[in-house]
Design a protein around this motif. Structure first.
Motif, PDB file in Angstrom:
ATOM      1  N   PHE A 111      15.263  14.207  -0.092  1.00 15.09           N
ATOM      2  CA  PHE A 111      16.196  15.136   0.541  1.00 15.09           C
ATOM      3  C   PHE A 111      15.393  16.118   1.384  1.00 15.09           C
ATOM      4  O   PHE A 111      14.422  16.713   0.903  1.00 15.09           O
ATOM      5  N   SER A 112      15.801  16.312   2.639  1.00 15.05           N
ATOM      6  CA  SER A 112      15.077  17.203   3.539  1.00 15.05           C
ATOM      7  C   SER A 112      16.043  18.175   4.201  1.00 15.05           C
ATOM      8  O   SER A 112      17.119  17.785   4.683  1.00 15.05           O
ATOM      9  N   ASP A 113      15.668  19.457   4.197  1.00 19.21           N
ATOM     10  CA  ASP A 113      16.428  20.510   4.871  1.00 19.21           C
ATOM     11  C   ASP A 113      15.568  21.080   5.992  1.00 19.21           C
ATOM     12  O   ASP A 113      14.435  21.527   5.746  1.00 19.21           O
ATOM     13  N   MET A 114      16.105  21.075   7.202  1.00 24.27           N
ATOM     14  CA  MET A 114      15.395  21.603   8.358  1.00 24.27           C
ATOM     15  C   MET A 114      16.228  22.718   8.971  1.00 24.27           C
ATOM     16  O   MET A 114      17.433  22.542   9.211  1.00 24.27           O
ATOM     17  N   ALA A 115      15.609  23.867   9.227  1.00 28.21           N
ATOM     18  CA  ALA A 115      16.316  25.031   9.750  1.00 28.21           C
ATOM     19  C   ALA A 115      15.750  25.444  11.091  1.00 28.21           C
ATOM     20  O   ALA A 115      14.562  25.246  11.378  1.00 28.21           O
ATOM     21  N   THR A 116      16.608  26.021  11.929  1.00 29.09           N
ATOM     22  CA  THR A 116      16.152  26.583  13.189  1.00 29.09           C
ATOM     23  C   THR A 116      15.375  27.870  12.919  1.00 29.09           C
ATOM     24  O   THR A 116      15.355  28.381  11.802  1.00 29.09           O
ATOM     25  N   ALA A 117      14.740  28.404  13.935  1.00 28.18           N
ATOM     26  CA  ALA A 117      13.831  29.539  13.758  1.00 28.18           C
ATOM     27  C   ALA A 117      14.504  30.740  13.115  1.00 28.18           C
ATOM     28  O   ALA A 117      13.911  31.428  12.284  1.00 28.18           O
ATOM     29  N   LYS A 118      15.762  31.009  13.462  1.00 30.80           N
ATOM     30  CA  LYS A 118      16.473  32.162  12.910  1.00 30.80           C
ATOM     31  C   LYS A 118      17.294  31.807  11.670  1.00 30.80           C
ATOM     32  O   LYS A 118      18.081  32.622  11.189  1.00 30.80           O
ATOM     33  N   LYS A 119      17.129  30.596  11.153  1.00 29.39           N
ATOM     34  CA  LYS A 119      17.810  30.136   9.946  1.00 29.39           C
ATOM     35  C   LYS A 119      19.324  30.073  10.099  1.00 29.39           C
ATOM     36  O   LYS A 119      20.054  30.016   9.109  1.00 29.39           O
ATOM     37  N   GLU A 120      19.825  30.077  11.322  1.00 28.09           N
ATOM     38  CA  GLU A 120      21.270  30.061  11.515  1.00 28.09           C
ATOM     39  C   GLU A 120      21.846  28.655  11.420  1.00 28.09           C
ATOM     40  O   GLU A 120      22.991  28.471  11.025  1.00 28.09           O
ATOM     41  N   LEU A 121      21.061  27.660  11.793  1.00 32.25           N
ATOM     42  CA  LEU A 121      21.532  26.281  11.810  1.00 32.25           C
ATOM     43  C   LEU A 121      20.630  25.430  10.944  1.00 32.25           C
ATOM     44  O   LEU A 121      19.407  25.507  11.026  1.00 32.25           O
ATOM     45  N   HIS A 122      21.256  24.622  10.060  1.00 31.65           N
ATOM     46  CA  HIS A 122      20.504  23.767   9.145  1.00 31.65           C
ATOM     47  C   HIS A 122      20.893  22.309   9.358  1.00 31.65           C
ATOM     48  O   HIS A 122      22.063  21.987   9.603  1.00 31.65           O
ATOM     49  N   PHE A 123      19.900  21.435   9.209  1.00 31.98           N
ATOM     50  CA  PHE A 123      20.120  19.993   9.250  1.00 31.98           C
ATOM     51  C   PHE A 123      19.600  19.404   7.937  1.00 31.98           C
ATOM     52  O   PHE A 123      18.478  19.688   7.526  1.00 31.98           O
ATOM     53  N   ASN A 124      20.433  18.588   7.293  1.00 35.25           N
ATOM     54  CA  ASN A 124      20.028  17.876   6.077  1.00 35.25           C
ATOM     55  C   ASN A 124      20.023  16.377   6.355  1.00 35.25           C
ATOM     56  O   ASN A 124      20.966  15.848   6.960  1.00 35.25           O
ATOM     57  N   PHE A 125      18.970  15.706   5.896  1.00 32.62           N
ATOM     58  CA  PHE A 125      18.898  14.255   5.952  1.00 32.62           C
ATOM     59  C   PHE A 125      18.458  13.766   4.572  1.00 32.62           C
ATOM     60  O   PHE A 125      17.502  14.305   4.013  1.00 32.62           O
ATOM     61  N   TYR A 126      19.143  12.751   4.055  1.00 33.61           N
ATOM     62  CA  TYR A 126      18.750  12.316   2.724  1.00 33.61           C
ATOM     63  C   TYR A 126      19.099  10.855   2.437  1.00 33.61           C
ATOM     64  O   TYR A 126      20.010  10.278   3.037  1.00 33.61           O
ATOM     65  N   TYR A 127      18.294  10.323   1.530  1.00 37.81           N
ATOM     66  CA  TYR A 127      18.527   8.998   0.952  1.00 37.81           C
ATOM     67  C   TYR A 127      18.598   9.156  -0.561  1.00 37.81           C
ATOM     68  O   TYR A 127      17.751   9.837  -1.171  1.00 37.81           O
ATOM     69  N   LEU A 128      19.601   8.527  -1.181  1.00 36.26           N
ATOM     70  CA  LEU A 128      19.753   8.561  -2.632  1.00 36.26           C
ATOM     71  C   LEU A 128      19.875   7.134  -3.158  1.00 36.26           C
ATOM     72  O   LEU A 128      20.672   6.340  -2.638  1.00 36.26           O
ATOM     73  N   GLY A 129      19.080   6.813  -4.170  1.00 39.33           N
ATOM     74  CA  GLY A 129      19.224   5.555  -4.887  1.00 39.33           C
ATOM     75  C   GLY A 129      19.856   5.818  -6.238  1.00 39.33           C
ATOM     76  O   GLY A 129      19.532   6.812  -6.903  1.00 39.33           O
ATOM     77  N   PHE A 130      20.760   4.943  -6.659  1.00 40.36           N
ATOM     78  CA  PHE A 130      21.526   5.174  -7.885  1.00 40.36           C
ATOM     79  C   PHE A 130      21.649   3.870  -8.662  1.00 40.36           C
ATOM     80  O   PHE A 130      21.946   2.817  -8.095  1.00 40.36           O
TER      81      PHE A 130
END
Length: 426
Positions: free
Chosen positions: A192-211
């Motif tokens: 799971f990865s969370d990426m934020a813009t410089a001012k933390k106003e916008l976030h992007f999440n990308f993830y893979y889950l195995g179950f």
């Protein structure tokens, strides 16, 4: 999650009060211990639970929960965290592990940071896990017993980029004392990865889950489930306008049946800060796939895996699977400490080929021959009062108006649900 709290700044607080001494006690160079916990008591009243008139509740029931933790920092790069949990359900005729678990070792893990120049931590042991919007991986704070996992995790915190890699076994809750076990039949792994813009106003999440679930049960039958999830999310949580958009795709197999499932979720709101009570008006909507045909060799049911116990409100305890829904909502900030929130949810089945699911992803009803899509609607209102950083109070009520689908597969009684909650954290 309390283990994310950092009290190292109290090291230089020579005039600290008793609470500061509880949160930071030096035991050596770069070594300290911190203690904390919380107590929550809930009084709940529910008529026709699960749309069943036989579950009529005359006087309600009470749920209580203690969480006590110790956070031991042995040095700048080694840490041990431990937490006990006690959850009790009073006046309940049937005890369920999600409500009653008298005493359990809820968390016990060790963190190790091997490199001073690289912000990476390895975590080993029993731990809470929650990711993204928590639709798939959550703490399960409702109704009473929180969820934990046994396993290993690598955590990278690079400021604007945070990434976790993990392999975990679910801890199976039991109605006893120190009898919870790590399940080899229920596993979770991924990144799971969370990426934020410089001012933390916008976030992007990308993830893979195995179950992996060795004993999965769906409307089209039981079997060994191996499921993979690819998903992305973008959200903005600052300013007057807020939004959250998430989509995902699942593939894999359940015995000989192939999986092809998906979901799209949108939530948005606007905060009118210049108007009295500064109302926040919003809307939420979901499209979540369901199985088209129980007799074929493929399945389109989205599995919420370790989702929250009350995704659509505690009155309608159903999983977000095989659903279409829309939720207009409003919040009124009556004072700095008091808020009122109201939500009106309308729910339909996405596919008439199967029914709805309980939060633990087991079929809700035995019948699967209904033709109606409309499940029903639920209106909820909640008052919240936060006295200070330690004490909070909640009071609310929900009414679920059963739709045509529920009246086809059950007696379709309307649910009335009320609750009062008090919580103390330290």
């Amino acid at each position: 999650m309390r283990f994310n709290e950092d009290y190292s700044a109290l090291e230089k607080d020579s005039l600290g009060n008793w609470y500061h001494r509880l949160k930071y006690k030096s035991i050596g160079k770069k070594a300290y211990v911190s203690f904390g916990g919380d107590f929550r008591v809930q009084y709940l009243l529910m008529d026709n639970e699960g749309w069943n008139p036989d579950l009529r509740d005359d006087d309600g029931f009470m749920l209580t929960r203690w969480l006590l933790h110790a956070d031991l920092h042995l040095s700048g790069n080694v840490r041990v965290y431990a937490e006990l949990q006690s959850a009790l359900a009073n006046s309940r005729d049937i005890l369920l592990p999600v409500e009653e678990n008298p005493l359990k070792l809820h968390q016990l893990f060790i963190d190790y940071q091997p490199f001073s120049e690289i912000a990476i931590t390895f975590r080993l042991g029993r731990q809470e896990v929650s990711y993204g919007s928590t639709r798939l991986i959550s703490l399960r704070d409702s109704p009473n017993t929180r969820r934990s996992f046994d396993g290993i995790k690598a955590i990278y915190n690079g400021g604007d980029i945070k990434t976790d890699m993990f392999y975990l076994h679910a801890v199976v809750d039991k109605v006893g004392i120190f009898d919870d076990t790590s399940s080899p039949d229920l596993r979770l792994w991924g990144i799971f990865s969370d990426m934020a813009t410089a001012k933390k106003e916008l976030h992007f999440n990308f993830y893979y889950l195995g179950f992996y679930n060795n004993n999965a049960l769906f409307y089209d039958g039981a079997g060994m489930e191996k499921r993979h999830t690819l998903a992305a999310r973008i959200f903005k949580d600052r300013g007057s306008w807020w939004y959250d958009l998430e989509g995902g795709y699942q593939f894999g197999s359940i015995d000989s049946r192939s999986i092809s499932a998906w979901s799209i979720a949108l939530a948005t709101s606007y905060h009118f800060k210049s108007i009295k009570y500064t109302p926040e008006i919003g809307i939420k909507a979901d499209l979540i796939s369901g199985d088209k045909d129980n007799m074929d060799n493929s399945q389109q049911t989205l599995n919420t895996m370790f989702g929250p116990g009350a995704y659509f409100g505690m009155a309608a305890a159903i999983a977000p699977s095989n659903l279409m829904d829309i939720h207009p909502n409003v919040k009124l900030f009556l004072s700095e400490k008091t808020m009122f929130a109201c939500d009106y949810a309308f729910l339909w089945r996405y596919s008439t080929g199967e029914g709805i699911y309980r939060p633990n992803m087991t079929p809700f009803f035995e019948r699967n021959d209904a033709s109606s899509r409309y499940i029903g609607s639920q209106v909820s209102g909640v008052f919240s009062y936060r006295a200070n950083k330690h004490v909070s109070l909640l009071m609310g009520m929900s009414w679920f108006d059963s739709g045509a689908y529920l009246k086809e597969v059950s007696t379709g009684e309307n649910i009335v649900f009320g609750f009062v909650v008090a919580q103390f954290k330290f």
